[in-house]
Scaffold this motif. Sequence first.
Motif, short mmCIF file in Angstrom:
data_model
loop_
_atom_site.label_atom_id
_atom_site.label_comp_id
_atom_site.label_asym_id
_atom_site.label_seq_id
_atom_site.Cartn_x
_atom_site.Cartn_y
_atom_site.Cartn_z
N VAL A 87 -10.87 45.11 11.15
CA VAL A 87 -11.80 46.13 11.62
C VAL A 87 -11.64 46.23 13.12
O VAL A 87 -11.90 45.28 13.85
CB VAL A 87 -13.25 45.77 11.25
CG1 VAL A 87 -14.21 46.85 11.75
CG2 VAL A 87 -13.39 45.57 9.74
N TYR A 88 -11.15 47.37 13.56
CA TYR A 88 -10.93 47.61 14.98
C TYR A 88 -12.12 48.40 15.55
O TYR A 88 -12.58 49.35 14.93
CB TYR A 88 -9.64 48.41 15.21
CG TYR A 88 -8.41 47.65 14.82
CD1 TYR A 88 -7.78 46.80 15.73
CD2 TYR A 88 -7.86 47.76 13.54
CE1 TYR A 88 -6.64 46.09 15.38
CE2 TYR A 88 -6.73 47.05 13.19
CZ TYR A 88 -6.12 46.23 14.11
OH TYR A 88 -5.00 45.52 13.77
N VAL A 89 -12.58 47.99 16.71
CA VAL A 89 -13.71 48.67 17.33
C VAL A 89 -13.36 49.10 18.75
O VAL A 89 -12.58 48.44 19.44
CB VAL A 89 -14.98 47.77 17.36
CG1 VAL A 89 -15.48 47.52 15.96
CG2 VAL A 89 -14.71 46.47 18.07
N ARG A 90 -13.92 50.24 19.10
CA ARG A 90 -13.84 50.75 20.47
C ARG A 90 -15.23 51.28 20.81
O ARG A 90 -15.97 51.70 19.94
CB ARG A 90 -12.83 51.91 20.55
CG ARG A 90 -11.42 51.48 20.40
CD ARG A 90 -10.40 52.59 20.55
NE ARG A 90 -10.91 53.89 20.94
CZ ARG A 90 -10.24 55.01 20.79
NH1 ARG A 90 -9.03 55.00 20.26
NH2 ARG A 90 -10.74 56.17 21.17
N ALA A 95 -15.90 52.29 14.17
CA ALA A 95 -15.00 51.22 13.73
C ALA A 95 -13.99 51.78 12.73
O ALA A 95 -14.30 52.67 11.94
CB ALA A 95 -15.79 50.10 13.09
N VAL A 96 -12.79 51.23 12.79
CA VAL A 96 -11.71 51.66 11.88
C VAL A 96 -11.26 50.45 11.08
O VAL A 96 -10.93 49.41 11.66
CB VAL A 96 -10.52 52.25 12.69
CG1 VAL A 96 -9.37 52.59 11.77
CG2 VAL A 96 -10.96 53.45 13.49
#
Length: 169
Positions: A87-90, A95-96
Amino acid sequence: MKVARYEIAEGARFQAGAQRDDPNIIGQHIELLRKQQHGELTPNDVVADARNPNSPLHSFFEWNDGEAAEQYRLQQARGLIRAVVAVYVREDAPAVRTKAFVHINEPGAQHYRSADHALSQTHTRDMVLRRALEELKQWRKRYKDLEEFAQLIRVVDEVTVKIAFSRKG
């Protein structure tokens, strides 16, 4: 409809030594087993039949229990690796979720890499995209006759042509 013949699906993988030279015999034998089970075949039925060394299915299985156990553990490991999601967050975007690891099929050196690393390298990105495209083509081939997916099949065809065209250019 009547079955004209049986074939082995493209990309199907079997253990070394599996006697796959006559897929028609294999398909006919499995169909016979299905009929013997009143139309409801299970993997247990296939393994039970394949235990007989004279069964045309026998060579598709590992009969050394230690080796079979190790192969099963390796299959479980592959499944575990494929199941992990990162889970990628910016701060500026939602979240992706994406696969954490992707399979790299280099001759003699099959392995998994982190998806972000594999997709950042031209060579491995091409491998991942090629595999994804092949899986998409196989999905299309499997379900092309289902009317409910006709619109999706057209999109798959368009994407396949677009990707093939962009890779040539």
